[in-house]
Design an enzyme around this catalytic site. Structure first.
Site, PDB file in Angstrom:
ATOM      1  CG  HIS A 163     -11.348   6.676 -25.868  1.00 42.42           C
ATOM      2  ND1 HIS A 163     -11.680   5.374 -25.576  1.00 42.42           N
ATOM      3  CD2 HIS A 163      -9.988   6.710 -25.904  1.00 42.42           C
ATOM      4  CE1 HIS A 163     -10.571   4.649 -25.445  1.00 42.42           C
ATOM      5  NE2 HIS A 163      -9.530   5.458 -25.630  1.00 42.42           N
ATOM      6  CD  GLU A 209      -4.542   0.790 -25.659  1.00 45.75           C
ATOM      7  OE1 GLU A 209      -4.538   0.895 -24.425  1.00 45.75           O
ATOM      8  OE2 GLU A 209      -5.339   1.431 -26.382  1.00 45.75           O
ATOM      9  CG  ASP A 226      -5.754   7.060 -26.041  1.00 49.56           C
ATOM     10  OD1 ASP A 226      -4.730   6.369 -26.167  1.00 49.56           O
ATOM     11  OD2 ASP A 226      -6.804   6.635 -25.523  1.00 49.56           O
TER      12      ASP A 226
END
Length: 385
Positions: free
Chosen positions: A342, A232, A198
């Site tokens: 994450h 982001e 991610d």
């Protein structure tokens, strides 16, 4: 389409917590061969293809007052992915040499203790550190079960004093840190392992998609601009800039989405590893364009592109900013289900990355004036702003 594993390795391995994406920018520039590439002061990167009728690779200029590229006559579809990863910043240096830290982005505190990070100093040197954890020998039963607090977690670089940290290691307040993880590809099972899926996998999707578009025999009805957005994870900040700069008519957002196949049963899971590209219907920041969703379903069903739909109760992507830009931008979010996003370590399936690229290429290939009008909802009144 064959995945460029070296590119995946370089992208995911690059140091790039929010606000410090310079290494990622360099890797993107390396792999956007034959494309026009530019960056801005925020670490956002823009890439677009040269006009096929021109031998001048710089035939489309970057206009500081206009769109990117500036002189185009076709509608523009923007391919988005964010470049930053969740990381940390040194907030203070203790007398004993431990480093206070704050998070850049949201990470689960329970996954952090005893994991290694790299701190990048002002000179560019990277210093390995360990996020502190207290051995069970020194914990009471109450402490063992107590929730963690970021203010009670530190980074240990092996120093014993503030002076040593500053003078010998060259670390100072404000230096960034990121997880230290190497990339591996299990070719036998088609499985990728590493960090920052991610959203470095999304960055790879932009590059692969643009490479595939360049190979098409018939030039598409839209101009394609890749927009690699910074920051982001701290509020979709880069996408606010890229969408204003590109001013797209349509957008596809690639995202490394959290896989949920270990947390829900088959009847509920919507982010299954190996089940294909994930099409996001909504999340906290965005509701998809219904015509775009129908179009993606049509392509998936007709062409045999594996896909899975998801409705997210939480989370967000750059679509939250892009879809609200200008006169509103029809936006499709394509996710690559990735386990343990994450956190330090991720898994994703190579086949899901390929499905995301295939879906994006076919979306672009199939666009014509009629389809674009449908996506822009000009069919409702017969005209648009």
């Amino acid at each position: 389409m064959k995945l460029n594993i070296d590119m995946l390795r370089d992208l995911t391995g690059a140091f790039g917590p929010s606000g410090f994406e310079e290494e990622v920018v360099e890797v993107i520039g390396k792999y956007c061969r034959g494309m026009n590439v530019a960056n801005d002061a925020m670490n956002n990167v823009y890439a677009w293809l040269a006009d096929r009728d021109s031998t001048d690779q710089d035939n489309i200029n970057l206009n500081n007052t206009g769109r990117v590229p500036a002189d185009r006559k076709k509608p523009v579809i923007m391919l988005d992915a964010h470049t930053d990863e969740c990381g940390f910043m040194v907030q203070g240096i203790m007398d004993n040499g431990l480093l206070n830290m704050i998070m850049l982005g949201g990470m689960d505190l329970a996954s952090l203790p005893a994991h290694t990070v790299l701190i990048r100093t002002e000179s560019g040197k990277k210093v390995r550190g360990i996020i502190t954890s207290r051995p069970v020998h020194f914990m009471t039963e109450k402490e063992k079960n107590a929730p963690l607090d970021i203010q009670e977690l530190y980074i240990d670089v092996g120093a014993s004093s503030r002076a040593q940290v500053q003078e010998q290691y060259g670390i100072r307040v404000g230096d960034p840190a990121a997880p230290e993880v190497g990339f591996e590809y299990d070719r036998e099972h088609g499985m990728c392992f590493g960090k920052a899926f991610d959203n470095r996998m999304g960055c790879a999707c932009i590059i692969h998609t643009m490479e595939e578009i360049r190979k098409l025999e018939q030039e598409p009805a839209v101009d394609v601009v890749g927009a690699f957005a910074a920051q982001e994870e701290v509020g979709m900040r880069g996408a606010a800039v890229t969408s204003a700069r590109v001013q797209p008519d349509l957008a596809i957002v690639f995202e490394g989405s959290p896989a949920d196949d270990f947390y829900y049963g088959k009847e509920k899971a919507q982010g299954v590893l190996g089940a294909g590209v994930q099409i996001r219907c909504m999340d906290k920041s965005y509701i998809t364009n219904p015509a775009f969703l129908r179009y993606a379903h049509e392509l998936g069903d007709t062409l045999g592109i594996p896909y899975q739909d998801t409705v997210r109760r939480g989370g967000s992507t750059n679509a939250g900013k892009i879809s609200l830009a200008g006169r509103a931008v029809p936006t499709l979010v394509l996710g690559i289900p990735s386990r343990y996003v994450h956190s330090h370590y991720n898994f994703c399936a190579a086949g899901d990355v390929q499905a995301a690229v295939k879906m994006a290429v076919e979306v672009i290939r199939g666009l014509d004036s009629h389809r674009i009008d449908l996506l822009m909802r000009k069919d409702i009144l017969g005209r648009g702003l």
